[in-house]
Design a protein around this motif. Structure first.
Motif, PDB file in Angstrom:
ATOM      1  N   UNK A 345       0.809  -1.221   0.000  1.00  0.00           N
ATOM      2  CA  UNK A 345       0.000   0.000   0.000  1.00  0.00           C
ATOM      3  C   UNK A 345       0.845   1.274   0.000  1.00  0.00           C
ATOM      4  N   UNK A 346       2.100   1.172   0.370  1.00  0.00           N
ATOM      5  CA  UNK A 346       2.889   2.366   0.673  1.00  0.00           C
ATOM      6  C   UNK A 346       3.103   3.304  -0.516  1.00  0.00           C
ATOM      7  N   UNK A 347       3.404   2.812  -1.723  1.00  0.00           N
ATOM      8  CA  UNK A 347       3.555   3.756  -2.841  1.00  0.00           C
ATOM      9  C   UNK A 347       2.294   4.579  -3.081  1.00  0.00           C
ATOM     10  N   UNK A 388       8.527   7.016   4.416  1.00  0.00           N
ATOM     11  CA  UNK A 388       8.378   6.234   3.190  1.00  0.00           C
ATOM     12  C   UNK A 388       9.521   6.505   2.217  1.00  0.00           C
ATOM     13  N   UNK A 389       9.967   7.758   2.152  1.00  0.00           N
ATOM     14  CA  UNK A 389      11.114   8.077   1.296  1.00  0.00           C
ATOM     15  C   UNK A 389      12.359   7.374   1.804  1.00  0.00           C
ATOM     16  N   UNK A 394       9.075   5.434  -2.198  1.00  0.00           N
ATOM     17  CA  UNK A 394       8.627   6.577  -2.984  1.00  0.00           C
ATOM     18  C   UNK A 394       9.491   6.696  -4.228  1.00  0.00           C
ATOM     19  N   UNK A 395       8.856   6.588  -5.399  1.00  0.00           N
ATOM     20  CA  UNK A 395       9.597   6.676  -6.657  1.00  0.00           C
ATOM     21  C   UNK A 395      10.036   8.112  -6.930  1.00  0.00           C
TER      22      UNK A 395
END
Length: 716
Positions: A345-347, A388-389, A394-395
């Motif tokens: 779910x994170x992205x 998250x980064x 995170x893209x």
């Protein structure tokens, strides 16, 4: 005759929803937290679903924020949306209520006639004589009403007027009506200032519809001898999308299958952590806690990818958009837990945050149904997004960083004072709560600085790193408390460290005793402010034994007290783990066990404070496994005192990470030694990457404090 009919229905329901031995939903007790101040949702939903379908009662006060309280016994409908564990009430949208006659607006019921498990809710009503069953998918609710033999008509009231708490209808109508469908909309204002709900309801038999009073319609089914089933698709975008959501998620009329699918969805998520314990009560509390953490964040996009943005406009997304973001609460444990077991779910969580920033000019504070409520203090989305980064989910790191930086540089909510003075002076901020705001901004700035360093932005890293140290301004070395400070550099007088009236004091839902420890990003820096580890630990020890009057204006959120440690509210949640930072993990272990065993119980009043959209339960899940992330964004989980003999998590990439507590018991609460993947491990924390790789952490437990984790090199 009617009693035998409902006995048969009970048996059928038990058969439909029976559990295999390894089905973890059998250990969930959804009633935990429905009493006291827990404020949890009770009803039928699936993990992270937009729809929470369940009973709604009259709003009789603060403890009815979810629309339901165990002390009450009067229903006004079965609504499709509810909050869980919040301190403010809202939603309750699109409610159905079976009635004996058109004038009936409420029903008295008995809790002994309720049956509830993950994904399924049932209630035997006496007047009218109806058996109610509810289940749900992510974006749709499914009702089944079976009418007793004494019922002359099958009547249901559709209510678009009622709401929960602050919710007030602004506009509603039935937009389409046929002999088997009703579609419409409900727009409301409340905590969410501009909430828009659209629905499409389909009936299993022919119905007639006639208007009653404002916002209510009487729906009468053709055949009272047959169960009336209602499928209701929900959307924040349009009636057409609501219908599409319904047809994609519940294409047929197999109620049993939808119940089974909901049970499977819950079991799949609960299975991400397997625990071993001989204590059945601990097992129920644990899996109920997991269940509670998955009510939100809630899916807030339709099956076609469309969603209503923070700008009120409809957007087309290539990701799952989320809402119900109680970030002041959940950045502390609920989101760090997600980075362990919900990595898929994170992205999309990150994309949700960045898109909210693009649409409203800042990251979310407390986002509800596409609306910014600006509830609570600080910049709580920054720790979540930074985490998250830093953990690699995170893209678009540059886009995420810009969202964090711009949100931290706004001229609102006290940030303009922080930029001007380097702290928030109490005599310049009319909204008070300056210490709470300042400490929250400091830890968020630390997160921005960490991401800036990762991206090679040296000037930004220094600026935000310096701002992160602004917490020092509030520390009074004479009293050793965090205190309100004015533009003249003097602390506010008079000062009472027990006073907790946020309308007059400098704290949010707390007092000086609780807020002095809100420096999770620089615990060693806080220790230095005390002058020595000895003075720091003396003060920390005293937190758990000192008592005092919080004052008449104290927030009801300050609950679960051990001394002045308030476990029922979030600013205290990292405190027990601070002992590891000063080489005394055994002190934390003792208090951790006390908190887990005394302040979490298997009964309706089983939570010592608001569930707060998963945070109270997430703290328990992590702590009972023996881990907790203190730093608001980063890589370390502090090792505490695991409650279970063994806990195995499914982490990213199909790997598992297992924590084994050998010789664990109610007496053996102290870690004596540790091994990580078979090798001696002396540190009282573990890195996130070591967990993500999979493996085994073995903790040898004993009944006396040990030297494990006490050396300076082994502390976090």
């Amino acid at each position: 005759m009617k009693h035998s009919i409902f006995t048969l229905l009970l048996a059928i329901g038990a058969f439909f929803c029976g559990f295999a031995q390894d089905n973890l939903t059998q250990y969930v007790n959804p009633r935990i937290g429905t009493g006291g101040h827990g404020h949890v949702f009770l009803g039928a939903n699936v993990p992270f679903g937009y729809v929470q379908l369940g009973p709604t009662e009259h709003t009789r006060g603060w403890d009815w924020c979810s629309g339901y309280h165990d002390s009450d016994s009067v229903l006004i409908g079965f609504g499709h949306q509810h909050l869980s564990g919040t301190g403010v009430g809202d939603l309750g949208d699109v409610a159905f209520l079976p009635v004996a006659d058109a004038g009936q607006e409420e029903i008295v019921f008995h809790h002994s006639n309720e049956s509830v498990r993950p994904g399924y809710y049932a209630l035997k009503l006496e007047r009218p004589n109806v058996w109610v069953e509810l289940t749900a998918t992510r974006r749709a609710g499914f009702h089944r009403y079976t009418f007793g033999a004494d019922m002359a008509k099958a009547q249901i009231v559709l209510d678009l007027h009622q709401g929960i708490g602050y919710d007030k209808p602004a506009d509603y109508a039935l937009d389409r009506i046929t002999d088997t469908t009703i579609s419409g909309h409900r727009h409301s204002t409340g905590w969410a200032k501009n909430q828009k709900v659209f629905f499409s309801a389909e009936f299993s038999q022919t119905v007639s519809v006639e208007p009653l009073d404002s916002g209510r319609w009487l729906v009468t089914a053709a055949d009272v001898s047959q169960p009336l089933m209602i499928k209701v698709g929900m959307s924040a975008v349009s009636v057409d999308n609501a219908a599409e959501n319904l047809h994609k998620e519940i294409p047929g009329w197999d109620f049993r299958k939808v119940v089974a699918d909901a049970d499977k969805a819950w079991n799949d998520e609960l299975s991400k952590v397997r625990i071993e314990t001989v204590d059945a009560t601990y097992r129920r509390i644990f899996y109920t806690a997991m269940y509670h953490t998955m009510t939100a964040p809630s899916v807030f996009s339709d099956v076609n990818g469309q969603y209503r943005g923070a700008d009120g406009e409809v957007h087309q997304g290539d990701f799952t958009n989320y809402t119900t973001l109680s970030l002041w609460d959940t950045y502390r444990a609920a989101h760090p837990l997600m980075t362990l077991i919900h990595t898929d779910m994170l992205p999309d969580i990150a994309k949700t945050f960045v898109n909210i920033h693009r649409q409203q000019g800042k990251l979310p504070v407390w986002h509800l149904m596409g609306n910014e409520t600006d509830c609570m203090v600080g910049n709580p989305a920054i720790p979540v997004l930074a985490d998250l980064v830093l953990k690699g989910y995170v893209a678009d790191k540059e886009g995420a960083y810009e969202a964090m930086k711009q949100s931290a540089l706004k001229d609102e909510r006290g940030l303009e004072l922080l930029k001007k003075y380097g702290y928030l002076p109490y005599d310049k901020d009319a909204n008070r709560e300056t210490v709470a705001k300042g400490l929250e901004y400091a830890l968020a700035d630390w997160c921005v600085a960490k991401v800036a360093r990762l991206l090679g932005k040296k000037a930004d890293a220094k600026y935000f790193g310096d701002r992160a140290m602004s917490y020092r301004k509030y520390f009074d070395p004479e009293t050793t408390f965090m205190r309100g400070i004015g533009t003249d550099g003097k602390f506010r007088e008079p000062f009472n460290p027990f006073s907790a009236d946020h309308r007059q004091d400098d704290y949010t839902e707390g007092n000086a005793w609780q807020y002095t420890w809100l420096v999770p990003h620089d615990v060693h820096g806080l220790v230095k402010l005390f002058g020595s580890e000895r003075r720091f630990t003396q003060k920390l020890d005293s937190l758990f034994i000192v008592t005092g009057d919080l004052g008449a204006g104290a927030s009801p959120d300050i609950t679960g007290l051990i001394g002045q440690y308030a476990h029922g509210n979030e600013p205290s949640h990292q405190v027990l783990y601070m002992y590891n930072y000063v080489g005394q993990p055994w002190k934390g272990a003792r208090l951790l066990r006390q908190t887990m065993t005394e302040l979490y119980r298997d009964d309706p009043d089983g939570l010592c404070g608001n569930e707060d959209v998963g945070q109270m339960s997430a703290w328990y899940i992590l702590s009972s496994m023996g881990l907790y992330q203190v730093e608001p964004a980063g890589s370390r989980y502090i090792i505490g005192s695991p409650l279970f003999n063994k806990a195995t998590m499914q982490v990213s990439g199909g790997k598992t990470f297992t924590i084994v507590a050998t010789d664990n018991s109610k007496e053996n609460i102290y870690v004596q030694s540790a091994k990580l993947n078979g090798k001696r491990y002396t540190k009282s924390y573990i890195l996130y990457d070591d967990i993500r790789k999979g493996g085994v952490l073995e903790l040898q437990m004993g009944n006396k404090p040990s030297a494990w984790g006490t050396k300076s090199a082994d502390r976090p």
